[in-house]
Scaffold this motif. Structure first.
Motif, PDB file in Angstrom:
ATOM      1  N   CYS A 230       2.665   7.153   3.682  1.00  0.00           N
ATOM      2  CA  CYS A 230       2.602   8.565   3.909  1.00  0.00           C
ATOM      3  C   CYS A 230       3.051   9.073   4.975  1.00  0.00           C
ATOM      4  O   CYS A 230       3.172   8.134   6.003  1.00  0.00           O
ATOM      5  CB  CYS A 230       1.149   9.134   3.530  1.00  0.00           C
ATOM      6  SG  CYS A 230      -0.115   8.457   4.791  1.00  0.00           S
TER       7      CYS A 230
ATOM      8  N   ASP B  23       1.009  -1.203  -0.143  1.00  0.00           N
ATOM      9  CA  ASP B  23      -0.069  -0.038  -0.123  1.00  0.00           C
ATOM     10  C   ASP B  23       0.942   1.311   0.043  1.00  0.00           C
ATOM     11  O   ASP B  23       2.049   1.363   0.478  1.00  0.00           O
ATOM     12  CB  ASP B  23      -0.734   0.111   1.441  1.00  0.00           C
ATOM     13  CG  ASP B  23      -2.131  -0.940   1.039  1.00  0.00           C
ATOM     14  OD1 ASP B  23      -2.233  -1.462  -0.062  1.00  0.00           O
ATOM     15  OD2 ASP B  23      -2.593  -1.289   2.204  1.00  0.00           O
ATOM     16  N   GLU B  24       0.347   2.383  -0.608  1.00  0.00           N
ATOM     17  CA  GLU B  24       0.921   3.529  -0.436  1.00  0.00           C
ATOM     18  C   GLU B  24       1.155   3.957   0.894  1.00  0.00           C
ATOM     19  O   GLU B  24       0.304   4.124   1.622  1.00  0.00           O
ATOM     20  CB  GLU B  24       0.373   4.670  -1.545  1.00  0.00           C
ATOM     21  CG  GLU B  24       0.935   5.723  -1.702  1.00  0.00           C
ATOM     22  CD  GLU B  24       0.186   6.902  -2.417  1.00  0.00           C
ATOM     23  OE1 GLU B  24       0.714   7.899  -2.534  1.00  0.00           O
ATOM     24  OE2 GLU B  24      -0.474   6.383  -2.926  1.00  0.00           O
TER      25      GLU B  24
ATOM     26  N   ARG C 123      -0.578   5.533   6.219  1.00  0.00           N
ATOM     27  CA  ARG C 123      -1.119   4.578   4.980  1.00  0.00           C
ATOM     28  C   ARG C 123      -2.290   5.404   4.255  1.00  0.00           C
ATOM     29  O   ARG C 123      -3.049   6.042   4.689  1.00  0.00           O
ATOM     30  CB  ARG C 123      -1.428   3.460   5.435  1.00  0.00           C
ATOM     31  CG  ARG C 123      -2.670   3.193   6.233  1.00  0.00           C
ATOM     32  CD  ARG C 123      -2.828   1.613   6.730  1.00  0.00           C
ATOM     33  NE  ARG C 123      -3.977   1.625   7.433  1.00  0.00           N
ATOM     34  CZ  ARG C 123      -5.183   1.171   7.169  1.00  0.00           C
ATOM     35  NH1 ARG C 123      -5.353   1.125   5.693  1.00  0.00           N
ATOM     36  NH2 ARG C 123      -6.288   1.286   7.961  1.00  0.00           N
ATOM     37  N   CYS C 124      -2.234   5.464   2.832  1.00  0.00           N
ATOM     38  CA  CYS C 124      -3.230   6.057   2.127  1.00  0.00           C
ATOM     39  C   CYS C 124      -4.244   5.129   1.782  1.00  0.00           C
ATOM     40  O   CYS C 124      -4.265   4.028   1.405  1.00  0.00           O
ATOM     41  CB  CYS C 124      -2.579   6.423   0.651  1.00  0.00           C
ATOM     42  SG  CYS C 124      -1.302   7.589   0.873  1.00  0.00           S
TER      43      CYS C 124
ATOM     44  N   CYS D 100      -3.248  12.185   0.157  1.00  0.00           N
ATOM     45  CA  CYS D 100      -2.445  11.415  -0.952  1.00  0.00           C
ATOM     46  C   CYS D 100      -2.946  11.559  -2.165  1.00  0.00           C
ATOM     47  O   CYS D 100      -4.101  12.257  -2.550  1.00  0.00           O
ATOM     48  CB  CYS D 100      -2.620   9.967  -0.453  1.00  0.00           C
ATOM     49  SG  CYS D 100      -2.101   9.406   1.203  1.00  0.00           S
TER      50      CYS D 100
END
Length: 66
Positions: free
Chosen positions: A26, A23-24, A32-33, A47
């Motif tokens: 941040c 997962d992206e 997490r995004c 995000c």
């Protein structure tokens, strides 16, 4: 040829599986995004793709002896 078909089938089966590692990330890689934050998370940033950067809240523990 069998190996190619086996790899294709394996990739097709694993594609829907989601892993938090991919997962992206941040907020200096602590958040997490996602589409929406959970109860124990707070919105700290935005995000790409209109996702929210959610960071898990840390409980504030108080010392009973003080």
């Amino acid at each position: 040829m069998r190996m190619l078909l086996f790899l294709f089938a394996l990739l097709c089966l694993l594609a829907p599986a989601r892993n938090g590692f991919f997962d992206e990330k941040c907020s200096k890689l602590n958040g997490r995004c996602v589409d929406s934050c959970q109860k124990n998370e707070e919105l700290v940033a935005l995000c790409q793709k209109s996702l929210k950067c959610c960071l898990t809240l840390q409980p504030c523990w108080t010392n009973i002896n003080d």
